[in-house]
Design a protein around this motif. Structure first.
Motif, mmCIF file in Angstrom:
data_model
loop_
_atom_site.group_PDB
_atom_site.id
_atom_site.type_symbol
_atom_site.label_atom_id
_atom_site.label_comp_id
_atom_site.label_asym_id
_atom_site.label_seq_id
_atom_site.Cartn_x
_atom_site.Cartn_y
_atom_site.Cartn_z
ATOM 1 N N TYR A 87 -8.942 -2.505 0.946
ATOM 2 C CA TYR A 87 -8.586 -3.675 0.000
ATOM 3 C C TYR A 87 -7.889 -3.389 -1.113
ATOM 4 C CZ TYR A 87 -10.247 -7.136 -3.239
ATOM 5 O OH TYR A 87 -10.521 -7.956 -4.320
ATOM 6 N N GLY A 88 -8.047 -2.388 -1.733
ATOM 7 C CA GLY A 88 -7.113 -1.825 -3.190
ATOM 8 C C GLY A 88 -5.590 -1.968 -2.669
ATOM 9 N N ALA A 89 -5.476 -1.357 -1.559
ATOM 10 C CA ALA A 89 -3.800 -1.228 -1.190
ATOM 11 C C ALA A 89 -3.423 -2.560 -0.876
ATOM 12 C CB ALA A 89 -3.611 -0.185 0.235
ATOM 13 N N THR A 116 -0.318 16.504 0.593
ATOM 14 C CA THR A 116 -1.270 15.793 1.630
ATOM 15 C C THR A 116 -0.858 14.317 2.408
ATOM 16 O OG1 THR A 116 -2.630 14.627 -0.058
ATOM 17 C CG2 THR A 116 -2.967 16.956 0.452
ATOM 18 N N THR A 117 -0.372 13.493 1.437
ATOM 19 C CA THR A 117 -0.030 12.133 2.290
ATOM 20 C C THR A 117 0.995 12.588 2.759
ATOM 21 O OG1 THR A 117 -0.733 11.132 0.165
ATOM 22 C CG2 THR A 117 0.768 9.938 1.721
ATOM 23 N N ALA A 118 1.957 13.139 2.582
ATOM 24 C CA ALA A 118 3.233 13.647 3.468
ATOM 25 C C ALA A 118 2.770 14.134 4.769
ATOM 26 C CB ALA A 118 4.242 14.417 2.822
ATOM 27 N N ALA A 119 1.850 14.908 4.627
ATOM 28 C CA ALA A 119 1.455 15.713 5.996
ATOM 29 C C ALA A 119 0.662 14.367 7.036
ATOM 30 C CB ALA A 119 0.224 16.507 5.564
ATOM 31 N N ALA A 120 -0.009 13.485 6.192
ATOM 32 C CA ALA A 120 -0.579 12.484 7.156
ATOM 33 C C ALA A 120 0.560 11.646 7.901
ATOM 34 C CB ALA A 120 -1.671 11.729 6.423
ATOM 35 N N LEU A 121 1.385 11.261 6.842
ATOM 36 C CA LEU A 121 2.537 10.453 7.486
ATOM 37 C C LEU A 121 3.324 11.007 8.593
ATOM 38 C CD1 LEU A 121 3.721 8.505 3.947
ATOM 39 C CD2 LEU A 121 2.143 7.595 5.968
ATOM 40 N N ALA A 122 3.418 12.233 8.331
ATOM 41 C CA ALA A 122 4.381 12.830 9.479
ATOM 42 C C ALA A 122 3.660 12.640 10.874
ATOM 43 C CB ALA A 122 4.413 14.499 9.052
ATOM 44 N N VAL A 123 2.300 12.514 10.972
ATOM 45 C CA VAL A 123 1.448 12.156 12.092
ATOM 46 C C VAL A 123 1.618 10.659 12.602
ATOM 47 C CG1 VAL A 123 -0.528 12.083 13.236
ATOM 48 C CG2 VAL A 123 -0.083 14.098 11.720
ATOM 49 N N LEU A 124 1.625 9.889 11.319
ATOM 50 C CA LEU A 124 1.733 8.282 11.722
ATOM 51 C C LEU A 124 2.995 7.904 11.903
ATOM 52 C CD1 LEU A 124 -0.898 7.121 9.007
ATOM 53 C CD2 LEU A 124 -1.327 7.327 11.223
ATOM 54 N N MET A 125 4.032 8.454 11.355
ATOM 55 C CA MET A 125 5.430 7.815 11.185
ATOM 56 C C MET A 125 6.093 8.628 12.185
ATOM 57 S SD MET A 125 5.852 6.985 7.375
ATOM 58 C CE MET A 125 7.463 6.448 7.424
ATOM 59 N N LEU A 149 8.323 1.231 -0.768
ATOM 60 C CA LEU A 149 8.498 1.864 -2.119
ATOM 61 C C LEU A 149 7.113 2.163 -2.514
ATOM 62 C CD1 LEU A 149 10.175 3.051 -4.109
ATOM 63 C CD2 LEU A 149 10.285 0.664 -5.424
ATOM 64 N N LEU A 150 6.140 1.422 -2.449
ATOM 65 C CA LEU A 150 4.951 1.732 -2.662
ATOM 66 C C LEU A 150 4.174 2.872 -1.951
ATOM 67 C CD1 LEU A 150 2.970 -1.861 -3.029
ATOM 68 C CD2 LEU A 150 3.775 -0.264 -4.961
ATOM 69 N N ARG A 151 4.709 2.800 -0.812
ATOM 70 C CA ARG A 151 4.132 4.048 0.111
ATOM 71 C C ARG A 151 4.960 5.368 -0.296
ATOM 72 N NH1 ARG A 151 7.425 6.276 3.477
ATOM 73 N NH2 ARG A 151 8.495 4.205 3.963
ATOM 74 N N GLN A 152 6.259 5.389 -0.796
ATOM 75 C CA GLN A 152 6.795 6.554 -1.424
ATOM 76 C C GLN A 152 6.328 7.084 -2.667
ATOM 77 O OE1 GLN A 152 11.142 5.527 -1.451
ATOM 78 N NE2 GLN A 152 11.118 4.546 0.508
ATOM 79 N N GLN A 153 5.638 6.010 -3.378
ATOM 80 C CA GLN A 153 5.245 6.326 -4.800
ATOM 81 C C GLN A 153 3.774 7.223 -4.724
ATOM 82 O OE1 GLN A 153 4.799 2.602 -6.761
ATOM 83 N NE2 GLN A 153 6.991 2.382 -7.191
ATOM 84 N N VAL A 154 3.121 7.068 -3.263
ATOM 85 C CA VAL A 154 1.928 7.932 -3.150
ATOM 86 C C VAL A 154 2.255 9.019 -2.560
ATOM 87 C CG1 VAL A 154 -0.388 7.623 -2.157
ATOM 88 C CG2 VAL A 154 0.752 5.522 -2.834
#
Length: 270
Positions: free
Chosen positions: A210-212, A236-245, A225-230
């Motif tokens: 909801y917040g995102a 930790t986010t980069a590790a998760a995005l490596a899986v998703l992306m 860009l909002l994704r990059q800012q996080v």
């Protein structure tokens, strides 16, 4: 008072739209009438203060300004035929049936019948819906504006001129809430797997989505860009995005899902 809106079908989508219209004040209960053969669904509509009937034999006297057809595509022709006496006249027919082209209603009701095709979604019940509209040339500017205003009470409204794009609209915003709900389910399950209590996991998943979404909607920045800012480098986010992306995994999956929904919408329209 003359009925302005006759709602044919009050299942989940019909009810969501009706509730949104009434809650916003754009439509008064006395200005609506619901035709719904299911007794439980009629009772639910009656709790909103509107009059109902089990069939067209119980329609109120007079000509409604619009008839909203909110039934499943599989029965849309049969239901529409029961309103044939209102075709080629002043009544505008508004359909929310997935995959059913305007030509279908013109065939059943008469080729001079004003028809508006709408693809809404269930968040309309809380005023957060997405409604996309396509009208034939017989719809007056005044009625088109009335319908737009009515729909705007339930969320955002967009108009398209090329009706062929409605299959894509159905696949993205019509079916889209189900994709998001499933993502919340998956994120909740992942949170529980990571050790969080069930209720906390559910709250974290729902509030994060909801917040995102709210931030993406209100921000002037693009979602990328909002994704990059996080995402901090090697964080930790980069590790998760490596899986998703990785290998465009999530993008490919979502694209495949939307295409499957679009093709099904095309099939339903045949």
């Amino acid at each position: 008072m003359t009925v302005k809106v006759l709602l044919a079908g009050c299942g989940n989508m019909g009810y969501a739209m009706l509730a949104g219209w009434l809650k916003s004040g754009q439509l008064r209960p006395s200005e609506a009438f619901v035709v719904e053969p299911n007794a439980d669904l009629r009772a639910r509509a009656e709790k909103l203060g509107v009059a109902t009937g089990a069939s067209t034999s119980q329609l109120p006297v007079g000509t409604p300004e619009i008839v909203v057809l909110a039934v499943k595509p599989q029965v849309i022709r049969e239901v529409t035929a029961s309103y044939e006496h209102l075709g080629n006249g002043k009544t505008t027919f508004v359909s929310v049936a997935a995959g059913t082209p305007i030509a279908t209603f013109e065939q059943v009701l008469g080729d001079k019948t004003p028809v508006i095709r709408v693809m809404p979604n269930t968040p309309a019940a809380i005023g957060k819906g997405m409604m996309v509209v396509c009208a034939n040339p017989h719809v007056s500017a005044r009625t088109k504006q009335f319908v737009d205003d009515l729909l705007a009470a339930s969320g955002a409204v967009a108009t398209i001129d090329d009706e062929k794009l409605m299959d894509a609209v159905t696949a993205v915003s019509g079916s889209g809430p189900a994709y998001i709900f499933h993502f919340i389910e998956c994120l909740t399950a992942a949170a529980e797997h990571a050790g969080l209590p069930a209720e906390t996991a559910k709250l974290l998943a729902m509030q994060t989505v909801y917040g995102a979404a709210s931030l993406a909607f209100e921000s002037d920045e693009e979602p990328g860009l909002l994704r990059q800012q996080v995402t901090s480098p090697n964080g930790t986010t980069a590790a998760a995005l490596a899986v998703l992306m990785g290998d465009d995994r999530l993008k490919s999956l979502v694209t495949e899902a939307v295409e499957a929904a679009r093709l099904r919408s095309v099939e339903l329209g045949k």
